[in-house]
Design a protein around this motif. Structure first.
Motif, PDB file in Angstrom:
ATOM      1  N   THR A   6       4.908  -5.298  -4.654  1.00 32.52           N
ATOM      2  CA  THR A   6       3.654  -5.756  -4.057  1.00 32.52           C
ATOM      3  C   THR A   6       3.410  -5.115  -2.687  1.00 32.52           C
ATOM      4  OG1 THR A   6       4.801  -7.674  -3.149  1.00 32.52           O
ATOM      5  CG2 THR A   6       3.669  -7.967  -5.252  1.00 32.52           C
ATOM      6  N   VAL A   7       4.267  -4.175  -2.323  1.00 31.01           N
ATOM      7  CA  VAL A   7       4.110  -3.402  -1.087  1.00 31.01           C
ATOM      8  C   VAL A   7       3.986  -4.313   0.134  1.00 31.01           C
ATOM      9  CG1 VAL A   7       3.062  -1.304  -0.162  1.00 31.01           C
ATOM     10  CG2 VAL A   7       2.706  -1.857  -2.539  1.00 31.01           C
ATOM     11  N   PRO A  36       5.435  -5.426   3.862  1.00 24.79           N
ATOM     12  CA  PRO A  36       5.872  -4.500   4.909  1.00 24.79           C
ATOM     13  C   PRO A  36       7.315  -4.016   4.771  1.00 24.79           C
ATOM     14  CG  PRO A  36       4.524  -6.222   5.863  1.00 24.79           C
ATOM     15  CD  PRO A  36       4.712  -6.582   4.421  1.00 24.79           C
ATOM     16  N   ASP A  76       0.264   4.371  -5.134  1.00 23.40           N
ATOM     17  CA  ASP A  76      -0.885   4.795  -4.324  1.00 23.40           C
ATOM     18  C   ASP A  76      -0.557   4.808  -2.832  1.00 23.40           C
ATOM     19  OD1 ASP A  76      -2.427   5.223  -6.538  1.00 23.40           O
ATOM     20  OD2 ASP A  76      -3.281   3.211  -6.556  1.00 23.40           O
ATOM     21  N   LEU A 113      -6.132  -4.277  -3.913  1.00 27.20           N
ATOM     22  CA  LEU A 113      -5.144  -3.930  -4.940  1.00 27.20           C
ATOM     23  C   LEU A 113      -4.604  -2.517  -4.769  1.00 27.20           C
ATOM     24  CD1 LEU A 113      -6.997  -5.438  -8.031  1.00 27.20           C
ATOM     25  CD2 LEU A 113      -5.235  -6.500  -6.616  1.00 27.20           C
ATOM     26  N   LEU A 114      -5.022  -1.855  -3.698  1.00 26.88           N
ATOM     27  CA  LEU A 114      -4.593  -0.484  -3.401  1.00 26.88           C
ATOM     28  C   LEU A 114      -4.823   0.434  -4.598  1.00 26.88           C
ATOM     29  CD1 LEU A 114      -1.318  -1.285  -1.439  1.00 26.88           C
ATOM     30  CD2 LEU A 114      -3.580  -0.819  -0.530  1.00 26.88           C
ATOM     31  N   ASP A 115      -6.041   0.394  -5.095  1.00 28.45           N
ATOM     32  CA  ASP A 115      -6.410   1.320  -6.162  1.00 28.45           C
ATOM     33  C   ASP A 115      -6.362   2.752  -5.615  1.00 28.45           C
ATOM     34  OD1 ASP A 115      -6.752  -0.628  -7.964  1.00 28.45           O
ATOM     35  OD2 ASP A 115      -8.937  -0.718  -7.866  1.00 28.45           O
ATOM     36  N   PRO A 116      -6.375   3.750  -6.515  1.00 33.21           N
ATOM     37  CA  PRO A 116      -6.246   5.130  -6.017  1.00 33.21           C
ATOM     38  C   PRO A 116      -7.300   5.517  -4.978  1.00 33.21           C
ATOM     39  CG  PRO A 116      -5.880   5.066  -8.376  1.00 33.21           C
ATOM     40  CD  PRO A 116      -6.288   3.686  -7.974  1.00 33.21           C
ATOM     41  N   TRP A 127      -8.538   3.666  -2.520  1.00 31.78           N
ATOM     42  CA  TRP A 127      -8.636   2.686  -1.440  1.00 31.78           C
ATOM     43  C   TRP A 127      -8.914   3.344  -0.091  1.00 31.78           C
ATOM     44  CZ3 TRP A 127      -4.812   1.998   2.519  1.00 31.78           C
ATOM     45  CH2 TRP A 127      -3.659   2.786   2.394  1.00 31.78           C
ATOM     46  N   VAL A 128      -8.336   4.503   0.141  1.00 26.85           N
ATOM     47  CA  VAL A 128      -8.573   5.172   1.437  1.00 26.85           C
ATOM     48  C   VAL A 128     -10.028   5.638   1.519  1.00 26.85           C
ATOM     49  CG1 VAL A 128      -7.855   7.086   2.903  1.00 26.85           C
ATOM     50  CG2 VAL A 128      -6.162   5.882   1.530  1.00 26.85           C
ATOM     51  N   ALA A 175       0.446 -10.902   7.857  1.00 24.94           N
ATOM     52  CA  ALA A 175       1.489  -9.907   8.150  1.00 24.94           C
ATOM     53  C   ALA A 175       2.223  -9.465   6.895  1.00 24.94           C
ATOM     54  CB  ALA A 175       2.478 -10.494   9.165  1.00 24.94           C
ATOM     55  N   ASP A 176       2.288 -10.340   5.865  1.00 25.34           N
ATOM     56  CA  ASP A 176       3.025  -9.949   4.669  1.00 25.34           C
ATOM     57  C   ASP A 176       2.107  -9.400   3.583  1.00 25.34           C
ATOM     58  OD1 ASP A 176       1.730 -12.263   4.077  1.00 25.34           O
ATOM     59  OD2 ASP A 176       3.487 -13.325   3.283  1.00 25.34           O
ATOM     60  N   ALA A 177       0.858  -9.136   3.912  1.00 19.27           N
ATOM     61  CA  ALA A 177      -0.066  -8.608   2.904  1.00 19.27           C
ATOM     62  C   ALA A 177       0.234  -7.147   2.615  1.00 19.27           C
ATOM     63  CB  ALA A 177      -1.511  -8.758   3.385  1.00 19.27           C
ATOM     64  N   ARG A 178      -0.046  -6.747   1.383  1.00 21.81           N
ATOM     65  CA  ARG A 178       0.200  -5.336   1.030  1.00 21.81           C
ATOM     66  C   ARG A 178      -0.701  -4.414   1.836  1.00 21.81           C
ATOM     67  NH1 ARG A 178      -2.804  -7.041  -3.655  1.00 21.81           N
ATOM     68  NH2 ARG A 178      -0.917  -7.637  -4.726  1.00 21.81           N
ATOM     69  N   ALA A 237       1.053  -3.184   5.062  1.00 18.82           N
ATOM     70  CA  ALA A 237       1.979  -2.065   4.856  1.00 18.82           C
ATOM     71  C   ALA A 237       1.221  -0.783   4.547  1.00 18.82           C
ATOM     72  CB  ALA A 237       2.936  -2.407   3.718  1.00 18.82           C
ATOM     73  N   ALA A 238       0.161  -0.916   3.746  1.00 17.04           N
ATOM     74  CA  ALA A 238      -0.577   0.284   3.346  1.00 17.04           C
ATOM     75  C   ALA A 238      -1.302   0.907   4.541  1.00 17.04           C
ATOM     76  CB  ALA A 238      -1.576  -0.082   2.251  1.00 17.04           C
ATOM     77  N   VAL A 281       1.009   2.795   6.686  1.00 18.41           N
ATOM     78  CA  VAL A 281       1.323   4.125   6.140  1.00 18.41           C
ATOM     79  C   VAL A 281       0.235   5.126   6.514  1.00 18.41           C
ATOM     80  CG1 VAL A 281       1.401   5.388   3.953  1.00 18.41           C
ATOM     81  CG2 VAL A 281       2.801   3.376   4.259  1.00 18.41           C
ATOM     82  N   LEU A 282      -1.001   4.634   6.570  1.00 15.07           N
ATOM     83  CA  LEU A 282      -2.119   5.520   6.938  1.00 15.07           C
ATOM     84  C   LEU A 282      -2.119   5.876   8.424  1.00 15.07           C
ATOM     85  CD1 LEU A 282      -5.448   4.511   5.191  1.00 15.07           C
ATOM     86  CD2 LEU A 282      -3.860   6.327   4.621  1.00 15.07           C
TER      87      LEU A 282
END
Lengths: 552, 516
Positions: free
Chosen positions: A467-468, A470, A494, B444-447, B449-450, B465-468, B471-472, B475-476
């Motif tokens: 679920t990615v 952190p 992704d 849902l971080l589909d391809p 998303w950016v 803070a714990d949402a995907r 983290a995503a 990374v960006l």
């Protein structure tokens, strides 16, 4: 009185001819057709991701001539003790595979499932429903179980559970010594699958329900003198089920799965059924119509109430338990249908304002030769359909296109070319296939489908990566992973695609692989293959419709 | 032989004591239910309803979605305007505590009315009324609180009560229904369930024998009620709006309330237990009438498809539990416990009953009053919603677009009602599938998303803070502006060009990031 019973009263039996007439009558043909049709939905390709590691475990058991003490497939929980509660089944898989390949395994498991359905039908017949009701009930039940059917280990438990319920019901209705057959059956079952505790639970539930039912004067209670042998059989079955490489602890093993928060909340087949999913609609319809029939008839045995309540609760909790619901509740459903049918017919007659006593027309049977010909044609047609359905599923090989669209067949072929064994962070549902194909090469996976062996902490760690959250990156790195192999179009894939410190090293129609950029040069990965046109992997790249399923 | 007039007096006294006993049991159960139904703002939708109520008070009902920068596919459906204005008025008058209390009392009123929705010819003892009320209260606990669902729960209870009075021959009660539906249709879409229950009553319950044409009266009241429901801002389109909300698969996917119950959760197990209990009681006590059976199974199907219907089901079965539980006890259990001769109906001692009720009331007050205080509401709000991060973003990025998860979108709409800086909140029927796809692409971080972040010009986010997404975005190369330890949430912003992206790992709490 049912029509079958009525025929038995009014027409003297004349042996073979009587049976022939009965089975070539329309109702007999209907039941015969139902028996064949029942085999269609239970005959499938292998879709259970756990199948592959079971097969490999069986091969290893034979190779080592003993159970494996520890998990040989992962680099994360290799020190965990492995309770191989399905060892006998795994050995059989390996033997069948050696003898007849995947096709024989598919055939055996589908036959076992069909035999389970036959046991359900036999149990329902003990209450003499009409053949029409019996056939309709069985068809509904088979469609209700559609999400679960297929060649998988749980079908052994389904079939044994259905057989247990048949033998117990037969004992309570007719008595006799056949009930003692349960004892050797539990000896075998407890070595096949830990689901045998369900069978023990069913017997215990029936015993308690019958005692309460007698106290409440519920209808059709079993004679008390038949409960005592049942209790003895239960005690003996519990005793023999401990004759197992895992000893008495096997009795508690299944409870661990049922009480594991991680398994219940993370693994898809443990989820509650969603009634927005068309596959479970018939199950929902069966559940609701059974509740309506019970309220309508207001006549139900105590043991039936107990079995329906327990299996309803289990199947609502986890879709995988729909099979148990079908095993235990279908005969009750058919019985309730049979009870309601005369009242429904009477109500329809009232609606049509037809006289209460309908005229009985003498049934003119066509000549026997005509009926036999019709019967043969029908069975040949249905048999042909079934064979045409079965054979392509038996012909599939582990590297066939069908499996390449579900499992990382092509990525595994690529990884097999690596000079050194790798530690692979993988999708939960693909650990089994990777273990099957790559463990001989020395590769290890992060996780595979024996959730009890993996343990809740690892399952939660995996979920954090999937679920990615952190901590995803630190979990992968801290575990010592060499390469991440995951389904394309998933959140993890992704995000990694945009991560500067991860490099994409492989992609096909299903999977994508990443390596930490700072380790890229030290891993000596094989070059990405240039799949030959027309090969399975070239086709897979084009044909995979929707990669990205999670936790299958 | 006693004199007839003395017998009459004794009978009246007996009746009075029986009524007092029933009242005591109902009051005791109501106190228990009130403790369960008074809840803080746990339903995240309350915030955008509140923001809308304030907006309507000042500017009238908006024609278009007023808070989001996404183009909404459909015109705004102002069907719940009365609920929203009432909510805003109550918050203005007494704060969050008053709203919680009022909604809790409304839920209690629903449970009491449902328990009393029993034809007078059926004698149900006080304990069974209380048991059915408490069971309903426990089941309702997960679906009531400060939410418009309470309005529908209350509406269904009123409808059931009116139907029961109508069955007793008091047909005048039905003429209150049009007014009820006029109000209800302007507060919650669940009014349609009330109309369907009335329709079932018209079709399935024989009219009171003593009142010729009573079924026609009920049918007429139903017709007028259906017309009265049209008197709302949506007009005749209200029925199409309700139907699209029920049958739109996109809605079912995006809102948890429209999904099937998850039977791993305790509230769904309670629901399952209640269903099984009702079916067992129906079976052993002679069976339900046609209206109860068909409507009950209809609501059961509705709840299996959409868990948000649980409240309607729970209220509907309250009188069923009382009637059939009482009957089953009398038929099957009491004879085995007391022998064939029934124990005489016991009445509670008035003084002891009064003292017990006072003690229960005091205990309820001790439990509830702290929950209703302004400080309790503020503490709950700060820990459940991104209060501090919203304040931070308001100061540092005024007027700039903010990404957040859909359940927090409503809170941001409440905090930033003007400027259209909110991404999306839980009103999918208005936003439409295109907006939902944009949201899902990031969530849902589909391809792509950016790409969505770029095209929608989103450079700031308030996220758990714990949402995907946290983290995503890390990374960006997005940076953490501040961290709120109370709600465990982050304010993140895209980094200016030229700064090298960090390693993939995001540490929580982020080292060096100030508290919001």
């Amino acid at each position: 009185m049912s029509s079958v019973a009525a025929e038995a009263v009014h027409e003297p039996r004349s042996g073979f001819r009587e049976r022939l007439d009965s089975w070539t009558a329309p109702s007999g043909l209907f039941i015969a057709a139902v028996l064949v049709i029942m085999a269609l939905p239970v005959t499938r390709t292998i879709q259970d991701p756990d199948f592959w590691w079971h097969l490999r475990a069986g091969q290893l058991i034979i190779q080592h001539a003993g159970l494996l003490g520890n998990d040989p497939f992962t680099y994360t929980v290799a020190n965990h003790h492995w309770t191989m509660h399905e060892w006998l089944n795994e050995v059989l898989f390996a033997v069948e595979f050696a003898v007849g390949g995947l096709g024989l395994i598919v055939l055996v498991l589908c036959t076992v499932t069909w035999l389970g359905l036959l046991a359900i039908m036999q149990k329902a017949r003990l209450r003499n429903p009409t053949r029409g009701v019996l056939g309709m009930g069985m068809l509904i039940a088979v469609i209700a179980g559609f999400p679960i059917w297929g060649p998988r280990v749980q079908m052994i438990t389904f079939a044994f559970a259905a057989l247990t319920l048949l033998l117990v019901e037969r004992h309570l209705v007719k008595g006799g010594k056949a009930i003692w057959a349960l004892v050797p059956m539990f000896l075998v079952w407890s070595n096949f699958h830990s689901g045998f505790v369900i069978g023990l639970g069913f017997i215990a539930i029936i015993l308690v329900a019958e005692l309460i039912g007698a106290w409440l004067h519920m209808p059709d209670s079993a004679p008390r003198e038949r409960l005592r042998p049942l209790l003895l059989v239960l005690i003996a079955s519990v005793a023999v089920s401990m004759i197992n490489p895992n000893g008495p602890t096997i009795l508690l093993y299944a409870l661990g799965t049922q009480t594991s928060g991680a398994q219940q909340s993370l693994i898809e087949e443990w989820f509650s059924p969603s009634f927005h999913d068309w596959e479970v609609l018939v199950y929902g319809a069966m559940l609701l119509s059974m509740a309506m029939l019970v309220v309508f008839n207001r006549h139900i045995r105590a043991r039936d109430v107990a079995l329906v309540l327990v299996t309803t609760a289990l199947s609502l909790q986890s879709a995988r338990h729909i099979a148990l619901f079908v095993a235990a509740s279908t005969p009750v459903y058919i019985d309730q249908l049979a009870l309601a049918t005369p009242r429904i017919r009477a109500a329809l007659r009232r609606l049509r304002r037809a006289p209460a006593t309908a005229r009985t027309r003498a049934r003119v049977q066509p000549p026997l030769l005509f009926r036999l010909t019709a019967c043969a044609l029908l069975m040949a047609g249905l048999g042909g359909v079934y064979v045409a359905w079965l054979v392509p599923k038996m012909q599939l090989q582990p590297y066939s296109l069908t499996y390449a669209q579900e499992f990382p067949v092509c990525a595994a072929q690529w990884l097999a070319g690596a000079p050194e064994p790798l530690k692979i962070f993988n999708q939960y549902g693909e650990g089994g296939y990777l273990s099957y194909t790559l463990s001989p090469h020395g590769d290890k996976v992060f996780i595979f489908g024996d959730a009890a062996l993996m343990g809740d902490p690892l399952l939660y760690s995996y979920a954090n990566v999937e679920t990615v959250t952190p901590s995803w990156d630190s979990i992968i790195r801290a575990s010592g992973t060499d390469i991440v192999l995951y389904d394309i179009k998933t959140p993890l894939a992704d995000v990694m695609d945009h991560a500067a410190d991860w490099t994409k090293v492989y992609q096909d129609g299903l999977s994508v692989a990443f390596v930490s950029t700072d380790r890229l040069s030290t891993l000596h990965l094989p070059p990405v293959p240039d799949w030959a046109p027309g090969s399975v992997c070239a086709k897979q790249a084009k044909a995979t419709p929707n990669a990205g399923a999670q936790n299958r | 032989m006693k004199r007839p007039d003395l017998l009459l007096i004794a009978g009246a006294d007996q009746e009075r004591r029986a009524t007092a006993t029933r009242f005591a049991w109902i009051a005791a159960a109501a106190i228990v239910v009130l403790v369960l139904t008074v809840q803080p703002f746990s339903d995240a939708n309350v915030w955008w309803h509140l923001a809308l109520g304030r907006l309507i008070t000042t500017s009238g009902i908006p024609a278009h979605e007023p808070f989001s920068f996404l183009p909404a596919a459909h015109a705004w459906v102002g069907q719940q305007w009365l609920y929203e204005v009432t909510l805003a008025g109550l918050v203005g008058a007494g704060g969050a505590g008053l709203v919680s209390l009022v909604m809790g009392l409304a839920a209690v009123a629903a449970v009491v009315l449902a328990a009393l929705a029993i034809p007078r010819s059926v004698r149900v003892t006080g304990p069974w009324l209380a048991v059915s009320m408490v069971i309903t209260g426990v089941v309702l606990h997960s679906v009531v609180g400060v939410t418009s669902a309470v309005i529908s729960v209350l509406g269904v209870a009123v409808v059931l009560f009116v139907i029961s009075r109508w069955r007793d021959g008091r047909t005048s009660a039905v003429w209150g229904l049009p007014a009820l539906f006029l109000l209800w249709a302007n507060m919650d879409a669940g009014f349609a369930a009330g109309l369907l229950i009335l329709l079932a009553a018209v079709l399935l319950i024989p009219g009171a024998p003593s009142h010729a044409g009573s079924r026609r009266q009920l049918a007429l009241a139903l017709g007028i009620s259906a017309i009265a429901a049209l008197a709302n801002p949506v007009g005749p389109g209200i029925y199409a709006s309700v139907l699209s909300g029920v049958f739109d698969p996109g809605v079912a996917q995006s809102l948890a309330g429209f999904g099937s119950p998850n039977f791993h959760e305790w509230w769904a197990r309670l629901f399952e237990g209640e269903v099984l209990l009702v079916i067992v009681l129906w079976t052993v006590s002679g069976g339900p009438d046609r209206f109860s059976a068909i409507t009950g199974f209809g609501l059961l199907i509705a709840t299996l498809f959409a868990q948000e219907n649980l409240g309607l089901f729970a209220v509907f079965v309250t009188p069923q539990l009382a009637v059939h539980g009482s009957r089953a006890w009398t038929l099957h259990v009491a004879p085995r416990l007391h022998g064939p001769e029934q124990a005489a109906t016991r009445h509670l001692h008035p003084v002891a009953t009064g003292i017990a009720l006072l003690a229960m009331t005091a205990a309820m007050a001790v439990a509830l009053v702290p929950r209703l205080s302004a400080s309790a509401a503020a503490t709950y709000q700060a820990s459940t919603y991104p209060e501090a991060p919203a304040t931070y973003a308001g100061h540092n990025f005024p007027g700039q677009r903010l990404y957040t998860i859909d359940t927090w979108g409503g809170y941001l709409a409440y905090r930033f009602p003007s400027g259209r800086i909110v991404f999306l909140y839980d009103e999918p029927a208005v936003f439409g599938s295109n907006a939902l796809q944009l949201y899902d692409a990031i969530d849902l971080l589909d391809p792509n998303w950016v790409h969505v972040l770029t095209t929608e010009n989103i450079h700031h986010a308030i996220i758990p803070a714990d949402a995907r997404e946290a983290a995503a975005l890390h990374v960006l190369g997005w940076t953490v502006n501040c961290y709120d330890p109370t709600s465990r949430s982050l304010v993140m912003s895209s980094s200016p060009g030229g700064i090298a992206p960090p390693g993939s790992g995001l540490v929580i709490p982020p080292p060096g990031a100030p508290d919001c």
